[in-house]
Design a protein around this motif. Structure first.
Motif, mmCIF file in Angstrom:
data_model
loop_
_atom_site.group_PDB
_atom_site.id
_atom_site.type_symbol
_atom_site.label_atom_id
_atom_site.label_comp_id
_atom_site.label_asym_id
_atom_site.label_seq_id
_atom_site.Cartn_x
_atom_site.Cartn_y
_atom_site.Cartn_z
ATOM 1 N N THR A 176 0.837 -1.207 0.000
ATOM 2 C CA THR A 176 0.000 0.000 0.000
ATOM 3 C C THR A 176 0.866 1.250 0.000
ATOM 4 N N LEU A 177 1.869 1.272 0.891
ATOM 5 C CA LEU A 177 2.718 2.458 1.012
ATOM 6 C C LEU A 177 3.508 2.700 -0.278
ATOM 7 N N ALA A 178 4.025 1.618 -0.868
ATOM 8 C CA ALA A 178 4.801 1.778 -2.105
ATOM 9 C C ALA A 178 3.948 2.400 -3.201
ATOM 10 N N LYS A 179 2.674 1.976 -3.253
ATOM 11 C CA LYS A 179 1.758 2.532 -4.242
ATOM 12 C C LYS A 179 1.559 4.031 -3.998
ATOM 13 N N MET B 39 9.744 -6.752 -5.168
ATOM 14 C CA MET B 39 9.789 -6.556 -3.713
ATOM 15 C C MET B 39 10.980 -5.678 -3.358
ATOM 16 N N ARG B 40 12.147 -6.010 -3.906
ATOM 17 C CA ARG B 40 13.362 -5.255 -3.614
ATOM 18 C C ARG B 40 13.184 -3.777 -4.001
ATOM 19 N N ALA B 41 12.625 -3.550 -5.176
ATOM 20 C CA ALA B 41 12.444 -2.177 -5.645
ATOM 21 C C ALA B 41 11.504 -1.401 -4.708
ATOM 22 N N ARG B 42 10.436 -2.062 -4.257
ATOM 23 C CA ARG B 42 9.504 -1.376 -3.340
ATOM 24 C C ARG B 42 10.199 -1.045 -2.021
#
Ligand SMILES: [Zn+2]
Length: 557
Positions: free
Chosen positions: A280-283, A342-345
């Motif tokens: 959610t936060l990454a979005k 995942m790593r990028a987020r």
């Protein structure tokens, strides 16, 4: 100006507030207590003075009584044990609150009793409402069979039912719930999830991990009014157990809005840190900087992610197969697939200054998260980031040093050790058990521990968790000397992990975690002294009084 002067005064404790000619008087003092401060500079004291929401002095009874004014409330500790309020580093606040008000299957000792309780609930449930919650544990049933929809269909008729295992990594749906969710023999297993099927390929009703979302999607969300009722119920429960701060993992944003409503009214009696889901936060971050609310009672910070499932559901990811299920090593969580994303987020979230709190239980999942933390540090450079591995349950011996090297906090739940400890060894074998719930090994490697419960997976009562960490005596009474006793910790270490450790794990060690002049006056008075009673009696201690921000929020009568 008066307000400003008052705040300054309360924060420093150095100048007079309110113009008493004799010097500053306190709003509240606790005298005649054994004060365990969790502050190495002054480990013990007899009395504490509070002004506003802060501790202003810690000392002898005579020193503190000098701050007595005409309006000072005096709490007589009656020789009892006063300590900093407990900070539960990992809970699911609203799931816990809802659990207080739903069917309780945790101690249903047979499938028949399980079905009877659900049937009783169905009769009390309004038409169209769901039966949720549950906390069942099939491991205590003879032969440990997984429940099936047939078991409950007869007693639930047209009431949709979706009851979860106590670890929440699998749930049982009745046939109505499966139909509403559209789950049939043709439905594929989603990534990171399993639909358990019978010999003919039909769903048995058990949905594991990500497969649960088929049903979650069709459960109507609670109204704001229902949420408020649940929150208030949870607040009462937390205050009664001496829990003055909680860190709520991956809450529903609509629940956080309800926390905000109560915070604005000044009606929160436990400090809440909400840690949003990393996806959610990454979005949100992709759309620009995210501003979170922050107040003394509510902050939103960090990011919670998942690397694997749970030991009980055999979905925790291990390097080697399960001892009792040689065909399986567990499951990588869907948000870890593909790993590059995942790593990028995580890199993006870390760059925004947020703390990473990643659930990892199996040794391989933990290793993979440590790899990710290493990548994040390499990409974004060194800083005081305090990444956390939630649960940190089964650690490969080689990885303790990596926790220390990257400053990773082990956010652990001691109660799981005495609960899962009943059967964990047959699942993972004796060798892996040596570094399971390895609280002592973490401390030996200078890794910071933060204690919590994962409520409602385990009871919220901190004294049960302290008991668990100190004795490691499994709940079935079969290991009175402790399961893997080398991993026991002392009472002082357990209390520190539950106060300073948890405060450090949310970057709040300057405000909370010890009874120190200048810190927030969040205090708990226990019925007895955990250092003086026998270890097995720690769980029988009770909370006599809970104070938050210098106000009494619970008192046992
Ligand atoms: Zn959790």
């Amino acid at each position: 100006m008066v307000g400003v002067a008052g705040v300054l005064c309360a924060a420093t404790g150095a100048v007079s507030c309110g113009g008493s000619p004799r010097g500053p008087s306190a709003d509240l003092i606790v005298v005649n207590a054994r004060v365990w401060t969790v502050d190495a500079a002054k480990p013990e004291a007899e009395a504490v003075a509070v002004r506003g929401d802060r501790i202003v002095e810690v000392g002898t009874r005579a020193e503190i009584e000098r701050m007595l004014g005409t309006t000072t409330r005096v709490v007589d500790g009656a020789g009892r044990f006063l300590m900093p309020g407990f900070n539960d580093a990992h809970i699911h606040l609203m799931t816990g609150g809802a659990q207080l008000d739903s069917v309780d299957l945790k101690d249903a000792a047979t499938p028949a009793e399980f079905a009877r309780r659900i049937g009783e609930r169905a009769r009390a449930t309004a038409r169209g409402e769901w039966i949720l919650g549950g906390n069942w544990d099939e491991q205590q049933w003879p032969g440990a069979p997984l429940p099936t929809r047939e078991l409950v269909d007869a007693v639930t008729s047209d009431t949709p039912t979706f009851v979860s295992r106590y670890d929440e990594h699998m749930s049982l749906a009745n046939s109505v719930a499966l139909r509403l969710a559209g789950v049939t023999a043709k439905t594929p297993d989603p990534p990171g999830g399993v639909i358990v099927r019978d010999a003919k390929g039909n769903p048995t009703g058990i949905l594991k991990d990500a497969a649960q979302s088929y049903v979650f999607k069709v459960i109507p969300p609670p109204t704001a009014e229902q949420r408020m009722r649940t929150l208030k119920r949870a607040l009462g429960h937390m205050a009664s157990l001496g829990v003055t701060s909680v860190q709520d993992m991956g809450p529903d944003p609509d629940d956080v809005a309800v926390y905000g409503t109560l915070a604005a009214k000044g009606e929160l009696t436990t400090r809440i840190r909400a840690v949003p889901a990393e996806v959610t936060l990454a979005k949100q971050l992709a759309g620009g900087p995210v501003r979170h609310p922050a107040s003394p009672f509510l902050q939103v910070s960090g990011a919670k992610g998942f690397a694997d499932g749970s030991l009980g559901s055999t979905t925790a990811l291990f390097f080697e197969p399960y001892t009792d299920a040689p065909g399986s090593r567990g499951l990588l969580a869907d948000e870890m697939q593909p790993l590059d994303e995942m790593r990028a987020r995580l890199v993006t979230i870390d760059k925004a200054g947020e703390q990473l709190c990643i659930h990892a239980i199996g040794d391989q999942a933990i290793s993979m998260v440590l790899d990710l933390f290493a990548d994040v540090e390499k990409t974004n450079g060194q800083r005081d980031r305090r990444p956390r591995i939630e649960h940190s349950q089964h650690v490969a011996p080689k990885d303790f040093d990596r926790y220390a090297r990257f400053g990773v906090i082990a956010s652990v739940q001691p109660y799981h050790a005495i609960d899962d400890g009943k059967w964990a060894e047959k699942r993972i074998g004796a060798e892996r058990a040596k570094t399971t719930y390895a609280f002592r090994s973490f401390l030996d490697h200078k890794v910071r521990l933060a204690f919590g419960t994962d409520w409602p997976v385990a009871p919220l009562d901190p004294l049960q968790a302290v008991y668990a960490a100190v004795t490691r005596a499994t709940l079935d009474g079969k290991q009175p000397g402790g399961w893997v006793p080398e991993q026991k910790v002392t009472v002082a270490q357990a209390l520190e992990a539950y106060t300073m450790g948890a405060a450090y794990a949310e970057f709040k060690e300057k405000d909370k975690g010890s009874i120190t002049a200048g810190k927030l006056a969040d205090l708990v008075l226990l019925s007895g002294d955990p250092f003086k009673v026998a270890p097995e009696a720690i769980r029988d201690l009770k909370v006599a009084m809970t104070m938050v921000a210098g106000k009494v929020v619970y008192e046992k009568h």
